[in-house]
Design a protein around this motif. Structure first.
Motif, mmCIF file in Angstrom:
data_model
loop_
_atom_site.group_PDB
_atom_site.id
_atom_site.type_symbol
_atom_site.label_atom_id
_atom_site.label_comp_id
_atom_site.label_asym_id
_atom_site.label_seq_id
_atom_site.Cartn_x
_atom_site.Cartn_y
_atom_site.Cartn_z
ATOM 1 N N HIS A 13 51.943 8.803 -0.962
ATOM 2 C CA HIS A 13 51.888 10.219 -0.628
ATOM 3 C C HIS A 13 52.664 10.539 0.639
ATOM 4 O O HIS A 13 52.776 9.735 1.525
ATOM 5 C CB HIS A 13 50.430 10.645 -0.431
ATOM 6 N N CYS A 115 44.086 11.539 9.939
ATOM 7 C CA CYS A 115 42.806 11.233 9.293
ATOM 8 C C CYS A 115 41.917 12.459 9.118
ATOM 9 O O CYS A 115 40.754 12.324 8.718
ATOM 10 C CB CYS A 115 42.052 10.182 10.102
ATOM 11 N N ASP A 118 41.207 17.538 5.854
ATOM 12 C CA ASP A 118 42.131 18.300 5.005
ATOM 13 C C ASP A 118 43.472 17.595 4.808
ATOM 14 O O ASP A 118 44.292 18.045 4.021
ATOM 15 C CB ASP A 118 42.344 19.708 5.550
ATOM 16 N N ILE A 120 43.518 13.937 4.570
ATOM 17 C CA ILE A 120 43.209 12.560 4.171
ATOM 18 C C ILE A 120 43.846 12.180 2.830
ATOM 19 O O ILE A 120 44.224 11.031 2.622
ATOM 20 C CB ILE A 120 41.682 12.308 4.165
ATOM 21 N N ASP A 121 44.022 13.129 1.934
ATOM 22 C CA ASP A 121 44.611 12.827 0.635
ATOM 23 C C ASP A 121 46.141 12.893 0.632
ATOM 24 O O ASP A 121 46.762 12.707 -0.401
ATOM 25 C CB ASP A 121 44.061 13.776 -0.438
ATOM 26 N N GLN A 122 46.739 13.165 1.794
ATOM 27 C CA GLN A 122 48.195 13.222 1.884
ATOM 28 C C GLN A 122 48.755 12.198 2.872
ATOM 29 O O GLN A 122 49.828 12.388 3.419
ATOM 30 C CB GLN A 122 48.649 14.617 2.318
#
Length: 192
Positions: A13, A115, A118, A120-122
């Motif tokens: 990502h 970290c 909003d 964390i998934d990127q």
């Protein structure tokens, strides 16, 4: 499309948009920059980190957008190629170094942004390789001389250097130190 295992090895990502610390608010609604004063001793340290981070957050790529926050992870190619370490062991070394670098620099604003719930998934990691121990130690020395925060992971109890990871940085701040490294490549072979 590349196989999923290949995408995992080279990084998945990209962090495309990041909050600017001088106006960004966390999940609780409090400004991120205000989270840096706790005690007289901590206030001085955190103020320095906050100033460094604000300068970092203002660093812009050539297109005017903030560059992504990335973490560089550098593995030794010889561990798998000539020493026969299994893929799982190599992945464990990368995970150890990555987590240790993040934890040791957990109060740095770039790490906080990397970290954040909003973001964390990127997360974006660049996984590279060097030929062997000498090259890894040379890279660690160059990073130390340049003041680039990193963790050199030493396998214990042998005290054997296996991997290096930086704390999260704006890409343009540290990319120059990794130009001689190659993207980590390896074939993931399923056993029958």
């Amino acid at each position: 499309m590349r196989p999923a295992a290949s995408r995992l090895v080279t990084g998945c990502h990209r962090l495309v948009a990041t909050a600017r610390l001088d106006g960004a608010k966390g999940r609780s609604g409090t400004p991120l920059a205000s989270r840096f004063s706790v005690s007289p001793r901590g206030r001085a340290q955190r103020s320095r980190l906050n100033a460094d981070s604000l300068a970092s957050a203002r660093a812009m790529a050539t297109n005017g957008e903030p560059s992504p926050i990335v973490q560089y992870v550098v593995l030794r190619k010889d561990l798998g190629a000539s020493m026969g370490w299994p893929l799982g062991s190599l992945c464990a070394q990368a995970a150890h170094a990555s987590v240790a670098a993040v934890w040791e620099h957990r109060d740095h604003a770039d790490t906080v942004a990397y970290c954040a719930p909003d973001a964390i998934d990127q997360m974006h990691k660049v996984v590279l390789e060097v030929k062997g121990e000498t090259q890894l130690l040379n890279l660690a020395a160059k990073l130390s001389e340049a003041g680039v925060d990193h963790k050199l992971w030493m396998e214990q109890p042998e005290n054997f250097p296996t991997c290096l990871a930086t704390r999260p940085y704006r890409k343009e701040e540290v990319a120059q130190w990794f130009k001689k490294c190659n993207l980590a490549k390896g074939n993931v072979v399923s056993g029958n």
